[in-house]
Design a protein around this motif. Structure first.
Motif: not given
Length: 236
Positions: A170-183
């Motif tokens: 199964v493919a599990l969703d991951i949500l993480v803080d966006c690093p500075p400078g990335e969209q």
């Protein structure tokens, strides 16, 4: 030097609101940064008006191991002093959900948070006080990998019935803080600046999303003994 603390968030009900107002209290599909940092602050015994700058600076991420089912409840209440009926409220919860949440930051602070999770000053709950965890939270401290790697590699935490229902790979969703400078892929206002009930304040944060097929077995999927988070509140 940085480390990662991972938590298993599982219970009959969870509620992770980021925009709850008035009589309608919603929940996000995954734990919010404000909710998990609030849990950690409570475990440390921090007061509601305590400085949160060190916690807010931690990088946060969550993996959705078992999405659960969204349910709705109508809630009634009476004023504590007058006994007058309060407005009927509509509250939403996630039932039978399981998440892996992680925070990454300075190793000394992560170590303190790990100690607090193992012996919390205040009873931990999953977004609302009516939502206690069904099992111990601690999935350990990871010192040899970053947050995203730790979330990718920890064993699948879903219940056996869910694993059998959806099958393997199964493919599990991951949500993480966006690093500075990335969209960022999305934004949410759930970075806590103050939990003071007189003036709660939250800031926007960017999110990056990805998917992973986690290992199904191995270290990290606990088989805990019977767990009663309210046992310490009862007297014999």
């Amino acid at each position: 030097m940085t480390s990662v603390l991972l938590l298993r968030l599982a219970g009959p009900l969870q509620a992770w609101g980021s925009a709850a107002r008035f009589a309608r209290r919603t929940t996000e599909n995954a734990p919010t940064k404000s909710g998990v940092l609030g849990l950690l602050a409570a475990a440390q015994g921090r007061e509601r008006d305590a400085d949160l700058a060190d916690l807010a600076a931690l990088r946060f991420g969550v993996r959705i191991d078992q999405p659960g089912t969204r349910i709705r409840d109508f809630h009634t209440a009476h004023h504590a002093d007058s006994g007058k009926a309060m407005p009927l409220s509509e509250r939403f919860y996630l039932a039978d959900a399981v998440f892996v949440a992680g925070v990454e930051g300075d190793s000394a602070l992560i170590g303190q948070l790990h100690d607090a999770v193992q012996a919390p000053a205040f009873l931990p709950y999953l977004g609302r006080r009516s939502c206690p965890p069904a099992a111990p939270l601690d999935l350990g401290v990871h010192r040899d990998k970053g947050l995203l790697q730790a979330l990718r590699e920890v064993t699948w935490q879903a219940g056996d019935w869910h694993r059998e229902e959806v099958g393997s790979h199964v493919a599990l969703d991951i949500l993480v803080d966006c690093p500075p400078g990335e969209q960022p892929h999305a934004t949410i206002r759930d970075t806590p600046l103050s939990f003071d009930p007189r003036h709660r304040r939250y800031a926007l944060r960017g999110l990056l999303t990805t998917q992973v097929t986690p290992p199904e077995e191995g270290p990290g999927r606990p088989r805990p003994p019977h767990h009663d988070p309210t046992a310490a509140l009862r007297t014999t």
